[in-house]
Design a protein around this motif. Structure first.
Motif, PDB file in Angstrom:
ATOM      1  N   CYS A 152      12.294 -27.109  -0.646  1.00 30.13           N
ATOM      2  CA  CYS A 152      11.346 -28.083  -0.123  1.00 30.13           C
ATOM      3  C   CYS A 152      11.210 -29.233  -1.124  1.00 30.13           C
ATOM      4  CB  CYS A 152       9.991 -27.419   0.102  1.00 30.13           C
ATOM      5  SG  CYS A 152       8.715 -28.564   0.680  1.00 30.13           S
ATOM      6  N   ASP A 153      11.309 -30.466  -0.627  1.00 26.03           N
ATOM      7  CA  ASP A 153      11.204 -31.644  -1.490  1.00 26.03           C
ATOM      8  C   ASP A 153       9.784 -31.814  -2.026  1.00 26.03           C
ATOM      9  OD1 ASP A 153      13.867 -32.218  -1.042  1.00 26.03           O
ATOM     10  OD2 ASP A 153      13.440 -33.558   0.654  1.00 26.03           O
ATOM     11  N   LYS A 154       8.788 -31.387  -1.274  1.00 26.92           N
ATOM     12  CA  LYS A 154       7.397 -31.610  -1.662  1.00 26.92           C
ATOM     13  C   LYS A 154       6.923 -30.627  -2.727  1.00 26.92           C
ATOM     14  CE  LYS A 154       5.869 -33.713   2.619  1.00 26.92           C
ATOM     15  NZ  LYS A 154       4.960 -33.625   3.766  1.00 26.92           N
ATOM     16  N   CYS A 155       7.197 -29.324  -2.494  1.00 22.86           N
ATOM     17  CA  CYS A 155       6.630 -28.322  -3.408  1.00 22.86           C
ATOM     18  C   CYS A 155       7.665 -27.601  -4.262  1.00 22.86           C
ATOM     19  CB  CYS A 155       5.805 -27.307  -2.631  1.00 22.86           C
ATOM     20  SG  CYS A 155       6.772 -26.244  -1.544  1.00 22.86           S
ATOM     21  N   GLY A 156       8.933 -27.717  -3.921  1.00 22.52           N
ATOM     22  CA  GLY A 156       9.980 -27.074  -4.717  1.00 22.52           C
ATOM     23  C   GLY A 156      10.241 -25.622  -4.356  1.00 22.52           C
ATOM     24  N   LYS A 157       9.571 -25.117  -3.332  1.00 22.70           N
ATOM     25  CA  LYS A 157       9.777 -23.731  -2.918  1.00 22.70           C
ATOM     26  C   LYS A 157      11.145 -23.597  -2.250  1.00 22.70           C
ATOM     27  CE  LYS A 157       7.510 -20.044  -0.358  1.00 22.70           C
ATOM     28  NZ  LYS A 157       6.367 -19.664   0.475  1.00 22.70           N
ATOM     29  N   SER A 158      11.846 -22.490  -2.518  1.00 19.07           N
ATOM     30  CA  SER A 158      13.193 -22.305  -1.966  1.00 19.07           C
ATOM     31  C   SER A 158      13.153 -21.342  -0.778  1.00 19.07           C
ATOM     32  CB  SER A 158      14.149 -21.783  -3.034  1.00 19.07           C
ATOM     33  OG  SER A 158      13.702 -20.557  -3.527  1.00 19.07           O
ATOM     34  N   PHE A 159      14.095 -21.542   0.182  1.00 18.30           N
ATOM     35  CA  PHE A 159      14.192 -20.752   1.394  1.00 18.30           C
ATOM     36  C   PHE A 159      15.649 -20.379   1.632  1.00 18.30           C
ATOM     37  CE2 PHE A 159      10.477 -23.377   1.749  1.00 18.30           C
ATOM     38  CZ  PHE A 159       9.516 -22.496   2.196  1.00 18.30           C
ATOM     39  N   LEU A 160      15.858 -19.240   2.304  1.00 21.18           N
ATOM     40  CA  LEU A 160      17.213 -18.754   2.569  1.00 21.18           C
ATOM     41  C   LEU A 160      17.836 -19.411   3.797  1.00 21.18           C
ATOM     42  CD1 LEU A 160      16.813 -14.961   1.805  1.00 21.18           C
ATOM     43  CD2 LEU A 160      17.771 -16.745   0.349  1.00 21.18           C
ATOM     44  N   THR A 161      17.009 -19.853   4.747  1.00 18.60           N
ATOM     45  CA  THR A 161      17.564 -20.474   5.954  1.00 18.60           C
ATOM     46  C   THR A 161      16.953 -21.854   6.157  1.00 18.60           C
ATOM     47  OG1 THR A 161      15.877 -19.617   7.464  1.00 18.60           O
ATOM     48  CG2 THR A 161      17.816 -18.215   7.072  1.00 18.60           C
ATOM     49  N   ARG A 162      17.689 -22.701   6.811  1.00 22.33           N
ATOM     50  CA  ARG A 162      17.227 -24.045   7.112  1.00 22.33           C
ATOM     51  C   ARG A 162      16.020 -23.989   8.047  1.00 22.33           C
ATOM     52  NH1 ARG A 162      21.366 -28.740   8.028  1.00 22.33           N
ATOM     53  NH2 ARG A 162      22.518 -27.114   6.995  1.00 22.33           N
ATOM     54  N   ASP A 163      16.039 -23.030   8.982  1.00 22.85           N
ATOM     55  CA  ASP A 163      14.918 -22.891   9.910  1.00 22.85           C
ATOM     56  C   ASP A 163      13.614 -22.569   9.173  1.00 22.85           C
ATOM     57  OD1 ASP A 163      16.534 -23.403  12.095  1.00 22.85           O
ATOM     58  OD2 ASP A 163      16.907 -21.266  12.500  1.00 22.85           O
ATOM     59  N   ASP A 164      13.703 -21.671   8.188  1.00 21.13           N
ATOM     60  CA  ASP A 164      12.509 -21.353   7.406  1.00 21.13           C
ATOM     61  C   ASP A 164      11.989 -22.587   6.674  1.00 21.13           C
ATOM     62  OD1 ASP A 164      12.625 -18.735   8.239  1.00 21.13           O
ATOM     63  OD2 ASP A 164      13.560 -17.993   6.392  1.00 21.13           O
ATOM     64  N   LEU A 165      12.893 -23.398   6.148  1.00 23.53           N
ATOM     65  CA  LEU A 165      12.498 -24.623   5.468  1.00 23.53           C
ATOM     66  C   LEU A 165      11.798 -25.578   6.434  1.00 23.53           C
ATOM     67  CD1 LEU A 165      12.451 -26.553   3.028  1.00 23.53           C
ATOM     68  CD2 LEU A 165      14.749 -27.285   3.703  1.00 23.53           C
ATOM     69  N   HIS A 166      12.348 -25.725   7.651  1.00 23.85           N
ATOM     70  CA  HIS A 166      11.744 -26.623   8.638  1.00 23.85           C
ATOM     71  C   HIS A 166      10.354 -26.142   9.050  1.00 23.85           C
ATOM     72  CE1 HIS A 166      15.071 -29.335   9.029  1.00 23.85           C
ATOM     73  NE2 HIS A 166      15.916 -28.378   9.384  1.00 23.85           N
ATOM     74  N   VAL A 167      10.196 -24.824   9.242  1.00 26.54           N
ATOM     75  CA  VAL A 167       8.882 -24.273   9.584  1.00 26.54           C
ATOM     76  C   VAL A 167       7.894 -24.571   8.459  1.00 26.54           C
ATOM     77  CG1 VAL A 167       7.594 -22.127   9.948  1.00 26.54           C
ATOM     78  CG2 VAL A 167       9.769 -22.499  11.139  1.00 26.54           C
ATOM     79  N   HIS A 168       8.330 -24.390   7.220  1.00 25.51           N
ATOM     80  CA  HIS A 168       7.485 -24.653   6.053  1.00 25.51           C
ATOM     81  C   HIS A 168       7.107 -26.128   5.992  1.00 25.51           C
ATOM     82  CE1 HIS A 168       6.045 -24.707   1.925  1.00 25.51           C
ATOM     83  NE2 HIS A 168       6.907 -25.677   1.678  1.00 25.51           N
ATOM     84  N   GLN A 169       8.092 -27.020   6.218  1.00 23.74           N
ATOM     85  CA  GLN A 169       7.818 -28.454   6.148  1.00 23.74           C
ATOM     86  C   GLN A 169       6.854 -28.886   7.236  1.00 23.74           C
ATOM     87  OE1 GLN A 169      11.849 -29.930   6.183  1.00 23.74           O
ATOM     88  NE2 GLN A 169      11.868 -30.179   3.935  1.00 23.74           N
ATOM     89  N   LYS A 170       6.969 -28.314   8.442  1.00 26.06           N
ATOM     90  CA  LYS A 170       6.020 -28.649   9.517  1.00 26.06           C
ATOM     91  C   LYS A 170       4.619 -28.174   9.142  1.00 26.06           C
ATOM     92  CE  LYS A 170       9.193 -28.575  13.423  1.00 26.06           C
ATOM     93  NZ  LYS A 170       9.588 -27.857  14.645  1.00 26.06           N
ATOM     94  N   PHE A 171       4.544 -26.996   8.521  1.00 32.25           N
ATOM     95  CA  PHE A 171       3.244 -26.454   8.110  1.00 32.25           C
ATOM     96  C   PHE A 171       2.617 -27.325   7.013  1.00 32.25           C
ATOM     97  CE2 PHE A 171       0.720 -23.646   5.366  1.00 32.25           C
ATOM     98  CZ  PHE A 171      -0.224 -23.221   6.261  1.00 32.25           C
ATOM     99  N   GLU A 172       3.434 -27.734   6.047  1.00 38.28           N
ATOM    100  CA  GLU A 172       2.954 -28.546   4.945  1.00 38.28           C
ATOM    101  C   GLU A 172       2.584 -29.957   5.399  1.00 38.28           C
ATOM    102  OE1 GLU A 172       2.389 -27.781   1.625  1.00 38.28           O
ATOM    103  OE2 GLU A 172       2.709 -25.721   2.239  1.00 38.28           O
TER     104      GLU A 172
END
Length: 173
Positions: A152-172
């Motif tokens: 994640c560009d905002k918080c630096g948290k890492s994810f195994l799948t692109r979908d998980d990253l997108h869900v996180h970014q929408k939440f953030e």
């Protein structure tokens, strides 16, 4: 009711009679377990047991395999090994019988005999200390099937799948 050897049950007012008899199996669980344990400890036992099938006419079901083996040996432990096979499968060849017997051996598949991470054919997740840039000159350590990590560009948290990253970014947000 008749003797214990020939028992009859009546169903539907005597229209259907079901007969059954009590019998003890020659191959009890103790003998089956002994055969499996012997095949774990003694590879020659497994090989010699399978060699009894070298002239068998495949495909065969378990009962035919046991009949064939009984023509060559009277050893109850060897015969019991083949009783551990499924009676509903039709075996195509000796290799299939071997593979299924080996997969039935619990000790070979138990967690205590599981490979350690160095023996597994996987790539470990990269850590921040050993992470390399894809643009770096030394890309030999990164294989084509290496796991990707999405950050994640905002918080630096890492994810195994692109979908998980997108869900996180929408939440953030």
């Amino acid at each position: 009711m008749e003797s214990k050897d020939n028992v009859a049950d009546n169903y539907d007012n005597d229209k259907t009679r079901v007969y059954y008899s009590y019998h003890s199996s020659k191959f009890d669980t103790a003998l089956l377990n002994k055969a499996v344990e012997k095949s774990i400890e003694d590879k020659e036992f497994m090989n010699s047991s399978l060699n009894l099938l070298k002239n068998a006419k495949f495909p065969m079901y378990r009962d035919k395999i046991i009949e064939h083996v009984q023509n060559f040996t009277n050893d109850d432990t060897t015969i019991a090994l083949f009783y551990t096979l499924s009676d509903s499968l039709e075996f195509k060849d000796i290799n299939q019988v071997k593979n299924i017997l080996q997969s039935n051996i619990i000790a070979k598949n138990s967690p205590s005999r599981t490979k350690n991470s160095d023996e597994l054919n996987v790539n470990p997740l990269t850590t921040k200390e050993n992470r390399k840039s894809p643009a770096s000159d030394n890309n030999e350590s990164i294989s084509s099937d290496a796991m990707r990590e999405y950050t994640c560009d905002k918080c630096g948290k890492s994810f195994l799948t692109r979908d998980d990253l997108h869900v996180h970014q929408k939440f953030e947000g």
